[in-house]
Motif scaffolding. Structure first.
Motif, PDB file in Angstrom:
ATOM      1  N   ASP A 100       4.514   9.156 -20.832  1.00 16.53           N
ATOM      2  CA  ASP A 100       3.460   9.080 -22.052  1.00 16.53           C
ATOM      3  C   ASP A 100       2.586   7.899 -21.588  1.00 16.53           C
ATOM      4  OD1 ASP A 100       5.324   7.768 -22.733  1.00 16.53           O
ATOM      5  OD2 ASP A 100       4.725   7.646 -24.876  1.00 16.53           O
ATOM      6  N   GLU A 101       2.928   6.698 -20.771  1.00 16.55           N
ATOM      7  CA  GLU A 101       2.326   5.544 -20.337  1.00 16.55           C
ATOM      8  C   GLU A 101       1.190   5.870 -19.428  1.00 16.55           C
ATOM      9  OE1 GLU A 101       5.418   3.045 -19.223  1.00 16.55           O
ATOM     10  OE2 GLU A 101       6.086   2.855 -21.296  1.00 16.55           O
ATOM     11  N   PRO A 102       0.238   5.154 -19.184  1.00 20.14           N
ATOM     12  CA  PRO A 102      -0.758   5.251 -18.358  1.00 20.14           C
ATOM     13  C   PRO A 102      -0.314   4.996 -16.827  1.00 20.14           C
ATOM     14  CG  PRO A 102      -1.611   3.808 -20.019  1.00 20.14           C
ATOM     15  CD  PRO A 102      -0.131   4.033 -20.202  1.00 20.14           C
ATOM     16  N   LEU A 103      -0.811   5.711 -15.977  1.00 21.36           N
ATOM     17  CA  LEU A 103       0.079   5.519 -14.424  1.00 21.36           C
ATOM     18  C   LEU A 103      -0.245   4.117 -13.917  1.00 21.36           C
ATOM     19  CD1 LEU A 103       0.902   6.979 -11.715  1.00 21.36           C
ATOM     20  CD2 LEU A 103      -1.770   7.314 -11.343  1.00 21.36           C
ATOM     21  N   ALA A 104      -0.904   3.496 -14.184  1.00 20.40           N
ATOM     22  CA  ALA A 104      -1.184   1.874 -13.567  1.00 20.40           C
ATOM     23  C   ALA A 104      -0.118   1.207 -14.332  1.00 20.40           C
ATOM     24  CB  ALA A 104      -2.374   1.489 -14.018  1.00 20.40           C
ATOM     25  N   GLN A 105       0.175   1.383 -15.577  1.00 16.73           N
ATOM     26  CA  GLN A 105       1.150   0.638 -16.276  1.00 16.73           C
ATOM     27  C   GLN A 105       2.694   0.879 -15.723  1.00 16.73           C
ATOM     28  OE1 GLN A 105       1.118   0.662 -20.450  1.00 16.73           O
ATOM     29  NE2 GLN A 105       3.260   0.046 -20.655  1.00 16.73           N
ATOM     30  N   ARG A 106       2.837   2.318 -15.418  1.00 17.63           N
ATOM     31  CA  ARG A 106       4.090   2.714 -15.037  1.00 17.63           C
ATOM     32  C   ARG A 106       4.245   2.409 -13.654  1.00 17.63           C
ATOM     33  NH1 ARG A 106       3.948   8.515 -14.693  1.00 17.63           N
ATOM     34  NH2 ARG A 106       1.786   8.791 -15.405  1.00 17.63           N
ATOM     35  N   TYR A 107       3.253   2.240 -12.721  1.00 23.83           N
ATOM     36  CA  TYR A 107       3.363   2.013 -11.464  1.00 23.83           C
ATOM     37  C   TYR A 107       3.950   0.472 -11.315  1.00 23.83           C
ATOM     38  CZ  TYR A 107       2.152  -0.156  -7.028  1.00 23.83           C
ATOM     39  OH  TYR A 107       2.013  -0.945  -5.772  1.00 23.83           O
ATOM     40  N   TRP A 108       3.113  -0.510 -12.310  1.00 24.73           N
ATOM     41  CA  TRP A 108       3.448  -1.881 -12.322  1.00 24.73           C
ATOM     42  C   TRP A 108       4.901  -2.086 -12.810  1.00 24.73           C
ATOM     43  CZ3 TRP A 108       2.066  -6.085 -10.317  1.00 24.73           C
ATOM     44  CH2 TRP A 108       2.356  -7.327 -10.876  1.00 24.73           C
ATOM     45  N   GLU A 109       5.537  -1.358 -13.612  1.00 27.04           N
ATOM     46  CA  GLU A 109       6.889  -1.624 -14.150  1.00 27.04           C
ATOM     47  C   GLU A 109       7.721  -1.036 -13.025  1.00 27.04           C
ATOM     48  OE1 GLU A 109       6.876   0.839 -17.495  1.00 27.04           O
ATOM     49  OE2 GLU A 109       5.995  -0.533 -18.963  1.00 27.04           O
ATOM     50  N   ALA A 141       0.868  -1.060   0.228  1.00 21.05           N
ATOM     51  CA  ALA A 141       0.037   0.199  -0.095  1.00 21.05           C
ATOM     52  C   ALA A 141       0.848   1.348  -0.017  1.00 21.05           C
ATOM     53  CB  ALA A 141      -1.048   0.195   1.176  1.00 21.05           C
ATOM     54  N   LEU A 142       1.984   1.078   0.818  1.00 19.26           N
ATOM     55  CA  LEU A 142       2.851   2.337   0.691  1.00 19.26           C
ATOM     56  C   LEU A 142       3.473   2.741  -0.369  1.00 19.26           C
ATOM     57  CD1 LEU A 142       4.521   4.622   2.370  1.00 19.26           C
ATOM     58  CD2 LEU A 142       6.378   2.545   2.722  1.00 19.26           C
ATOM     59  N   SER A 143       3.792   1.487  -1.388  1.00 20.05           N
ATOM     60  CA  SER A 143       4.490   1.621  -2.494  1.00 20.05           C
ATOM     61  C   SER A 143       3.347   2.387  -3.466  1.00 20.05           C
ATOM     62  CB  SER A 143       4.692   0.422  -3.220  1.00 20.05           C
ATOM     63  OG  SER A 143       3.558  -0.076  -3.641  1.00 20.05           O
ATOM     64  N   LEU A 144       2.040   2.044  -3.524  1.00 19.20           N
ATOM     65  CA  LEU A 144       1.074   2.786  -4.508  1.00 19.20           C
ATOM     66  C   LEU A 144       0.925   4.302  -3.912  1.00 19.20           C
ATOM     67  CD1 LEU A 144      -1.043   2.518  -6.479  1.00 19.20           C
ATOM     68  CD2 LEU A 144      -2.571   1.784  -4.708  1.00 19.20           C
ATOM     69  N   VAL A 145       0.623   4.567  -2.840  1.00 21.46           N
ATOM     70  CA  VAL A 145       0.758   5.922  -2.140  1.00 21.46           C
ATOM     71  C   VAL A 145       1.836   6.740  -2.432  1.00 21.46           C
ATOM     72  CG1 VAL A 145       0.640   7.313   0.016  1.00 21.46           C
ATOM     73  CG2 VAL A 145      -0.732   5.291  -0.102  1.00 21.46           C
ATOM     74  N   VAL A 146       3.019   6.029  -2.492  1.00 22.88           N
ATOM     75  CA  VAL A 146       4.435   6.841  -2.615  1.00 22.88           C
ATOM     76  C   VAL A 146       4.494   7.117  -4.092  1.00 22.88           C
ATOM     77  CG1 VAL A 146       6.737   6.749  -2.899  1.00 22.88           C
ATOM     78  CG2 VAL A 146       5.616   6.159  -0.793  1.00 22.88           C
ATOM     79  N   TYR A 147       4.068   6.174  -5.042  1.00 21.63           N
ATOM     80  CA  TYR A 147       4.185   6.611  -6.345  1.00 21.63           C
ATOM     81  C   TYR A 147       3.272   7.347  -6.752  1.00 21.63           C
ATOM     82  CZ  TYR A 147       5.271   5.261 -11.356  1.00 21.63           C
ATOM     83  OH  TYR A 147       5.728   5.653 -12.503  1.00 21.63           O
ATOM     84  N   ALA A 148       1.922   7.166  -6.428  1.00 23.14           N
ATOM     85  CA  ALA A 148       0.983   8.095  -6.868  1.00 23.14           C
ATOM     86  C   ALA A 148       1.069   9.394  -6.349  1.00 23.14           C
ATOM     87  CB  ALA A 148      -0.604   7.505  -6.666  1.00 23.14           C
ATOM     88  N   GLY A 149       1.346   9.372  -5.397  1.00 23.33           N
ATOM     89  CA  GLY A 149       1.666  10.932  -4.508  1.00 23.33           C
ATOM     90  C   GLY A 149       2.765  11.757  -5.198  1.00 23.33           C
ATOM     91  N   VAL A 150       3.850  11.204  -5.409  1.00 18.90           N
ATOM     92  CA  VAL A 150       4.874  11.673  -6.284  1.00 18.90           C
ATOM     93  C   VAL A 150       4.608  12.216  -7.647  1.00 18.90           C
ATOM     94  CG1 VAL A 150       7.447  11.475  -6.930  1.00 18.90           C
ATOM     95  CG2 VAL A 150       6.589  10.748  -4.898  1.00 18.90           C
TER      96      VAL A 150
END
Length: 316
Positions: free
Chosen positions: A62-71, A22-31
């Motif tokens: 230019d990639e979707p946020l979900a794809q960038r987060y997964w990578e 959950a922290l990784s998701l919050v950090v990535y999206a927040g930044v």
């Protein structure tokens, strides 16, 4: 270790793994939601739309946020922190600076452990007296002052007015801070003062609580010396809580050094974090935010496990 303790530890570790996700998701999206566009920040205000689009494509924005987060998160699991905006691997960029920050933290904690234990227990044993009143007031005042204010005051007085130590912790390129120990004194002292005030107050409270236990009174009625009571009953009761405090403080110091490092121009993670935020270098900011958040989370879980283990030990 009992089966019940093992189940508790397994549950906490599983919870920690879930919280890290959950922290990784919050950090990535927040930044990612930080104001400004990294590509524009990198190229400057005079860049053309075509240049910005090319930069965004090169940076993968230019990639979707979900794809960038997964990578990004799969890379983390493989030990790959990604590359900074200038193409340098983030791990290479941060390795030396994280080591320098860890050095500051390690020295501070090494001084904090004996100092906070001695001061906290001394104040607790004299609770309500003049020494306790003056000491507790000084600790409370220190806790209320931000670290960067203490750092600025030390730089102004000790370095600027008295000239005893350098005001800037400059380390020549290719050399280690330990080769110039004088540059470590003021940053360590700044961190130590605030952390010592917090830890000593907590240990004082635990000492007062321990001294009120019925078995302490029984020992006194049997004529046992105060030093023996302190060694055999008070310290064993205080140390588990003290270890929790030291763990959480150490984790907080890794992030808390940022402002102190900036004040003294120390070559740790502080300077690179600020410059990365300004330039929109998201991989660096995300890696640092994830590291500091994970460290605090793991220290909290470790402190919780210590509390559970010592609590069960005392009850058996």
């Amino acid at each position: 270790m009992t089966r019940k303790t093992l189940r508790h530890a397994s549950g906490r570790l599983a919870l920690a793994a879930g919280l890290l996700g959950a922290l990784s998701l919050v950090v990535y999206a927040g930044v990612d939601l930080l104001p400004g566009d990294p590509a524009t920040a990198r190229l400057g205000p005079s860049s053309t739309p075509d240049q910005v689009n090319q930069a965004r494509e090169r940076l993968g924005l230019d990639e979707p946020l979900a794809q960038r987060y997964w990578e990004w998160v799969t890379g983390l699991l493989c030990g790959d922190l990604g590359s900074s905006a200038n193409g340098t691997p983030v791990a290479d960029l941060l390795s030396g600076r994280l080591g320098n920050t860890a050095l500051l933290t390690g020295i501070t904690v090494a001084l904090l452990v004996p100092a906070s234990l001695a001061l906290g227990v001394s104040l607790g044993r004299r609770a309500g007296g003049r020494f306790d009143g003056a000491g507790s007031a000084a600790l409370l005042l220190t806790v209320a002052v931000p670290e960067f204010v203490i750092a600025s005051g030390l730089a102004l007085v000790v370095a600027g007015r008295l000239g005893w130590l350098p005001a800037a912790s400059l380390v020549p390129a290719g050399e280690h801070p330990l080769s110039h120990p004088e540059v470590l004194v003021l940053p360590v002292l700044s961190l130590l003062l605030v952390s010592l005030a917090y830890a000593s107050r907590m240990i004082r409270a635990q000492t007062i609580h321990a001294l009120r236990a019925p078995h302490i009174e029984f020992m006194r009625l049997n004529g046992m010396p105060e030093r023996a009571i302190l060694r055999q009953a008070v310290l064993p009761a205080v140390l588990p809580s003290a270890v929790q405090i030291w763990l959480i403080t150490a984790a907080g110091l890794m992030g808390g050094t940022v402002l102190v490092e900036i004040v003294f121009n120390y070559p740790g993670i502080g300077g690179i974090l600020v410059s990365s935020v300004r330039s929109g270098d998201l991989p660096v900011v995300q890696a640092l935010a994830m590291f500091m958040g994970a460290l605090t989370l793991l220290a909290t879980v470790a402190a919780d496990l210590i509390a559970a283990a010592t609590g069960r030990t005392r009850s058996t």
